[in-house]
Design an enzyme around this catalytic site. Structure first.
Site, PDB file in Angstrom:
ATOM      1  N   TYR A  25       0.838  -1.201   0.000  1.00 52.68           N
ATOM      2  CA  TYR A  25       0.000   0.000   0.000  1.00 52.68           C
ATOM      3  C   TYR A  25       0.872   1.250   0.000  1.00 52.68           C
ATOM      4  O   TYR A  25       0.641   2.201   0.718  1.00 52.68           O
ATOM      5  CB  TYR A  25      -0.935  -0.011   1.212  1.00 52.68           C
ATOM      6  CG  TYR A  25      -2.140   0.899   1.054  1.00 52.68           C
ATOM      7  CD1 TYR A  25      -3.173   0.571   0.189  1.00 52.68           C
ATOM      8  CD2 TYR A  25      -2.232   2.089   1.778  1.00 52.68           C
ATOM      9  CE1 TYR A  25      -4.272   1.403   0.045  1.00 52.68           C
ATOM     10  CE2 TYR A  25      -3.338   2.929   1.645  1.00 52.68           C
ATOM     11  CZ  TYR A  25      -4.346   2.584   0.774  1.00 52.68           C
ATOM     12  OH  TYR A  25      -5.445   3.410   0.622  1.00 52.68           O
ATOM     13  N   GLN A  28       2.298   2.966  -5.553  1.00 54.79           N
ATOM     14  CA  GLN A  28       1.460   2.258  -6.520  1.00 54.79           C
ATOM     15  C   GLN A  28       0.304   1.524  -5.837  1.00 54.79           C
ATOM     16  O   GLN A  28      -0.829   1.536  -6.325  1.00 54.79           O
ATOM     17  CB  GLN A  28       2.297   1.261  -7.328  1.00 54.79           C
ATOM     18  CG  GLN A  28       3.253   1.886  -8.321  1.00 54.79           C
ATOM     19  CD  GLN A  28       2.567   2.486  -9.539  1.00 54.79           C
ATOM     20  OE1 GLN A  28       1.410   2.192  -9.838  1.00 54.79           O
ATOM     21  NE2 GLN A  28       3.279   3.349 -10.248  1.00 54.79           N
ATOM     22  N   SER A  53       0.949   1.104   7.173  1.00 59.54           N
ATOM     23  CA  SER A  53      -0.067   1.392   6.158  1.00 59.54           C
ATOM     24  C   SER A  53      -1.405   0.725   6.455  1.00 59.54           C
ATOM     25  O   SER A  53      -2.404   1.013   5.788  1.00 59.54           O
ATOM     26  CB  SER A  53       0.426   0.938   4.778  1.00 59.54           C
ATOM     27  OG  SER A  53       1.573   1.652   4.398  1.00 59.54           O
ATOM     28  N   ASP A  83      10.846  -4.322  -5.678  1.00 60.07           N
ATOM     29  CA  ASP A  83      11.404  -5.461  -6.409  1.00 60.07           C
ATOM     30  C   ASP A  83      12.230  -6.374  -5.515  1.00 60.07           C
ATOM     31  O   ASP A  83      12.097  -7.600  -5.560  1.00 60.07           O
ATOM     32  CB  ASP A  83      12.309  -4.976  -7.558  1.00 60.07           C
ATOM     33  CG  ASP A  83      11.539  -4.318  -8.683  1.00 60.07           C
ATOM     34  OD1 ASP A  83      10.353  -4.649  -8.872  1.00 60.07           O
ATOM     35  OD2 ASP A  83      12.125  -3.471  -9.376  1.00 60.07           O
ATOM     36  N   HIS A 108       5.967  -4.624 -12.742  1.00 57.90           N
ATOM     37  CA  HIS A 108       7.322  -4.556 -13.305  1.00 57.90           C
ATOM     38  C   HIS A 108       7.791  -5.999 -13.468  1.00 57.90           C
ATOM     39  O   HIS A 108       7.526  -6.846 -12.619  1.00 57.90           O
ATOM     40  CB  HIS A 108       8.235  -3.768 -12.368  1.00 57.90           C
ATOM     41  CG  HIS A 108       9.652  -3.612 -12.857  1.00 57.90           C
ATOM     42  ND1 HIS A 108       9.970  -3.449 -14.189  1.00 57.90           N
ATOM     43  CD2 HIS A 108      10.833  -3.585 -12.181  1.00 57.90           C
ATOM     44  CE1 HIS A 108      11.290  -3.321 -14.310  1.00 57.90           C
ATOM     45  NE2 HIS A 108      11.825  -3.406 -13.099  1.00 57.90           N
ATOM     46  N   GLY A 134       2.765   6.196  -8.692  1.00 58.92           N
ATOM     47  CA  GLY A 134       1.460   5.838  -8.152  1.00 58.92           C
ATOM     48  C   GLY A 134       0.575   7.028  -7.843  1.00 58.92           C
ATOM     49  O   GLY A 134      -0.632   6.997  -8.078  1.00 58.92           O
ATOM     50  N   GLU A 227      18.279  27.618 -13.102  1.00 60.46           N
ATOM     51  CA  GLU A 227      18.550  27.375 -14.522  1.00 60.46           C
ATOM     52  C   GLU A 227      18.622  25.895 -14.876  1.00 60.46           C
ATOM     53  O   GLU A 227      18.126  25.484 -15.920  1.00 60.46           O
ATOM     54  CB  GLU A 227      19.858  28.065 -14.938  1.00 60.46           C
ATOM     55  CG  GLU A 227      19.760  29.576 -14.996  1.00 60.46           C
ATOM     56  CD  GLU A 227      18.700  30.053 -15.986  1.00 60.46           C
ATOM     57  OE1 GLU A 227      18.455  29.367 -17.005  1.00 60.46           O
ATOM     58  OE2 GLU A 227      18.114  31.119 -15.737  1.00 60.46           O
TER      59      GLU A 227
END
Length: 334
Positions: A25, A28, A53, A83, A108, A134, A227
């Site tokens: 959670y 994503q 979460s 991952d 992924h 996400g 810049e």
């Protein structure tokens, strides 16, 4: 020619009556879970016991279970944790809950492509990968738009894996913008290359180098920051809207001329050669092996580089300047 799918090509009915488990959670995870729920899907969130979460997801009206229990209850399991944590989670919590005909999904292709997760042959394995963070996936959905997605099928055990994947892409809003068909190999290798050579590694190094050249030449750090870093978003927004030609149309003729004569002096044949070397290391698995090993030994190099980069002068100056820009949103916590 690339194959693209839109809402008219996607049948949300493919997931009606089925339970979707969103594992994780974070950036994503929250977007997928909430978008799918608001699209009429039955969604549960899978987390570890004690996750910070857990309450956040419940407060958003979602049912939360442990990752193992969520996987047990689900027909469609979307893994949305980092991952480097997926293989362990898969072995401990997902694999024991897999039954023939279930669908295992990823955003992924890393762990499937590099063999860190090898699912049984009797389940579907698909990928639905939004091409954006996400929080953007969530914001675009709420605005009635969407973030383009990639879809790939690694295993089609039930004969309708693509249909289920497209239904999921539509549920999270991706089909509003377009869903491009690809493969796990193509998505993984191009994604890693894009991150390393252009979007993150390339752009970060370019901005830092430009800042150093200006400040070392005696210009104010604040002017250098504006810049080479602050204005980057303004230029990229133009490119995103209409490509390089629209960006060049929108800037001054002086800037456009400078683009043509100076860009090739910065991005040279040597730069392209280095990019090709980076791509080769991704293709042959060298980068994946290094990253997997780095995590196995508790990330000493990663943590060292993160700490060094956080102290770069462009970060310190930028932090001070951004604090005076009340309209900027604070970045989400890790």
């Amino acid at each position: 020619m690339a194959v693209m799918y839109y809402e008219k090509d996607c049948d949300l009915g493919g997931l009606k009556g089925k339970t979707i488990a969103v594992i994780g959670y974070g950036s994503q995870g929250h977007a997928h879970a909430l978008n799918a729920k608001e699209s009429g899907m039955k969604v549960i969130v899978g987390l570890y016991e004690g996750s910070k979460s857990w309450k956040k997801a419940e407060d958003s009206g979602l049912t939360v279970k442990t990752a193992r229990d969520a996987a047990e209850a689900a027909d469609f399991i979307m893994i949305l944790i980092n991952d480097e944590k997926q293989a362990k989670l898969y072995q401990e919590s997902i694999k024991p809950a897999l039954k023939p005909g279930k669908t295992l999904a990823f955003a992924h292709g890393f762990n499937i492509h590099f063999g860190q997760i090898v699912p049984p042959a009797d389940i579907n394995v698909v990928m639905i990968a939004p091409k954006g963070p996400g929080h953007t996936v969530r914001e675009q959905y709420q605005a009635g738009a969407g973030v383009p997605c990639l879809i790939a099928v690694h295993q089609d055990a039930t004969g309708d894996a693509k249909r289920l994947g497209l239904a999921y892409a539509a549920a999270i809003g991706g089909a509003r913008a377009g869903v491009l068909e690809t493969t796990f190999k193509e998505e993984t290798e191009t994604d890693l290359f894009g991150e390393q050579a252009v979007l993150c590694g390339g752009v970060s190094a370019l901005m830092k180098c430009g800042y150093e050249v200006l400040t070392e030449a005696g210009y104010q750090p604040e002017s250098a920051y504006f810049e080479v870093m602050h204005e980057m978003k303004l230029i990229i927004d133009l490119v995103n809207r209409g490509g390089l030609s629209f960006m060049r149309y929108s800037i001054s003729d002086t800037a456009e001329y400078g683009d043509y004569v100076s860009g090739p002096r910065v991005i040279t044949a040597e730069t392209k050669k280095a990019m090709k070397e980076i791509l080769t290391e991704i293709q042959n698995g060298k980068f994946a092996r290094e990253w997997i090993l780095e995590n196995q030994v508790n990330r000493p190099n990663f943590n060292r580089m993160r700490a060094i980069e956080a102290q770069h002068p462009i970060e310190q100056v930028g932090k001070e300047l951004r604090s005076m820009m009340s309209w900027l949103q604070k970045p989400s916590e890790r």
